[in-house]
Design an enzyme around this catalytic site. Structure first.
Site, PDB file in Angstrom:
ATOM      1  N   CYS A  11      -6.961  36.077 -68.705  1.00 51.04           N
ATOM      2  CA  CYS A  11      -6.118  35.526 -69.770  1.00 51.04           C
ATOM      3  C   CYS A  11      -5.123  34.487 -69.278  1.00 51.04           C
ATOM      4  O   CYS A  11      -4.537  33.765 -70.082  1.00 51.04           O
ATOM      5  CB  CYS A  11      -5.384  36.652 -70.490  1.00 51.04           C
ATOM      6  SG  CYS A  11      -6.498  37.818 -71.306  1.00 51.04           S
ATOM      7  N   HIS A  25       0.508  33.753 -74.306  1.00 47.30           N
ATOM      8  CA  HIS A  25      -0.830  34.320 -74.459  1.00 47.30           C
ATOM      9  C   HIS A  25      -0.822  35.289 -75.632  1.00 47.30           C
ATOM     10  O   HIS A  25       0.098  36.093 -75.788  1.00 47.30           O
ATOM     11  CB  HIS A  25      -1.233  35.028 -73.170  1.00 47.30           C
ATOM     12  CG  HIS A  25      -2.485  35.833 -73.300  1.00 47.30           C
ATOM     13  ND1 HIS A  25      -3.663  35.300 -73.787  1.00 47.30           N
ATOM     14  CD2 HIS A  25      -2.741  37.141 -73.020  1.00 47.30           C
ATOM     15  CE1 HIS A  25      -4.597  36.234 -73.798  1.00 47.30           C
ATOM     16  NE2 HIS A  25      -4.052  37.354 -73.339  1.00 47.30           N
ATOM     17  N   ASN A  35      -7.359  38.086 -79.419  1.00 47.84           N
ATOM     18  CA  ASN A  35      -7.231  37.665 -78.027  1.00 47.84           C
ATOM     19  C   ASN A  35      -8.519  36.956 -77.612  1.00 47.84           C
ATOM     20  O   ASN A  35      -9.547  37.592 -77.387  1.00 47.84           O
ATOM     21  CB  ASN A  35      -6.971  38.882 -77.141  1.00 47.84           C
ATOM     22  CG  ASN A  35      -6.778  38.518 -75.681  1.00 47.84           C
ATOM     23  OD1 ASN A  35      -6.986  37.380 -75.275  1.00 47.84           O
ATOM     24  ND2 ASN A  35      -6.395  39.498 -74.878  1.00 47.84           N
TER      25      ASN A  35
END
Length: 331
Positions: free
Chosen positions: A116, A256, A286
């Site tokens: 990520c 994020h 996500n």
């Protein structure tokens, strides 16, 4: 010649059409829209359903839009870096495939795997090439097809992830704009808490690994949450302090998009208000390496030349980092 800065001069994106809603997720595992919204903040996520399509197809679509928006010929691109943990294949690099599909025949390319944090790491790397003065046009892509490694029988992980891609063009400028600073970290002790158990050289694919569902994302949610909050907040505050940025001076935090509670905690630690935070987790979930550039894409029309922006991310490994940039153009 003065100092060379690496400026983002354009952005493109691709999102699949199919929307996987919380209601549909609740027919797969024991969960509900209320629970997912309260605990994570995701309403729906995009899923690439078309047969035979992969991460490179999403990355290529994002690059094609970027080239069109910036009126750039694919032959002008010098270098392509793709951040992904869902490559089309273990080899060759997905960036290589994207170059071929998008006609970027003069570019060399490679992938970055930082989960990520991938886009933050890749942007840092791409900017470094621009700053040498040798490279004039570098494309940085964040792209992940997380549906390909998500176990839709696991209620702890299947509500989290979606598919998507976004790409930015970096070009040199002598104006004090673009990537101003970065701070990145890794700590391998995190490898036990968020990982894929099989498929690599340590535990190659076999009938047993497939039957044991070891080719999907596995996560110790509580541990990852704890580390994500502290590390993302720490590095965001660190880069603010290092560059003497007061909370009221910051135009945007681009965090994020993993969990709304993590985003809120980071913003509180930075002493900024919600109006300074880019949020689209409710729409896409996500998307791993794509979350940060997808935020920039969604908010592009609100960005103004000179805006002070901090990108912050945390991912498997553990990896985490922050980039301080000044936006280079008015949309």
């Amino acid at each position: 010649m003065g100092k060379i800065y690496a400026a983002i001069t354009g952005i493109g994106a691709f999102l699949p059409e199919y929307r996987l809603t919380n209601e549909e997720i609740s027919t797969m595992v024991d969960t509900s829209d209320e629970w997912i919204m309260q605990r994570i903040g995701i309403k729906e996520r995009r899923i690439l359903k078309e047969s035979g399509k992969a991460t490179s197809d999403m990355g290529t679509a994002a690059v094609n839009e970027l080239l069109r928006k910036t009126n750039t010929s694919p032959e002008e691109i010098d270098l392509v870096i793709c951040a992904t943990i869902t490559p089309d294949r273990p080899l060759p690099a997905t960036a290589n495939i994207i170059c071929r599909k998008a006609g970027m025949h003069n570019a060399w390319s490679y992938d970055i795997n930082a989960a990520c944090s991938g886009f933050v790491f890749a942007l840092t790397t791409g900017a470094s090439f621009i700053e040498t003065g040798k490279y004039k046009k570098v494309i940085v892509i964040g792209a992940d097809m997380m549906s390909s490694i998500t176990d839709y029988t696991d209620r702890n992980t299947c509500p989290l992830f979606g598919d998507g891609a976004s790409a930015v063009l970096l070009e040199p400028t002598n104006e004090e704009l673009g990537v101003m600073d970065h701070i990145n970290y890794t700590d391998g002790k995190g490898r036990h808490y968020l990982h894929m158990k099989a498929g690599g050289s340590k535990n190659p694919a076999s009938i047993e690994t497939v039957n044991n569902r070891e080719h999907f994302v596995h996560q110790d949610g509580q541990t990852v949450f704890k580390y994500a909050v502290s590390r993302m907040a720490d590095v965001a505050v660190e880069i603010m302090d290092k560059n003497k940025i007061a909370p009221e001076e910051l135009a945007w935090l681009v965090p994020h998009q993993a969990n709304m509670r993590i985003i809120d905690a980071v913003a509180r630690r930075m002493q900024i208000n919600k109006e300074q935070v880019m949020i689209n987790i409710q729409k896409y979930g996500n998307t791993t390496a794509a979350t940060v550039p997808l935020c920039l894409y969604d908010y592009e029309k609100q960005l103004k030349k000179g805006d002070k922006i901090i990108l912050a991310a945390f991912g498997a490994g553990f990896t985490w980092g922050a980039v301080y940039l000044k936006w280079a153009y008015n949309s």
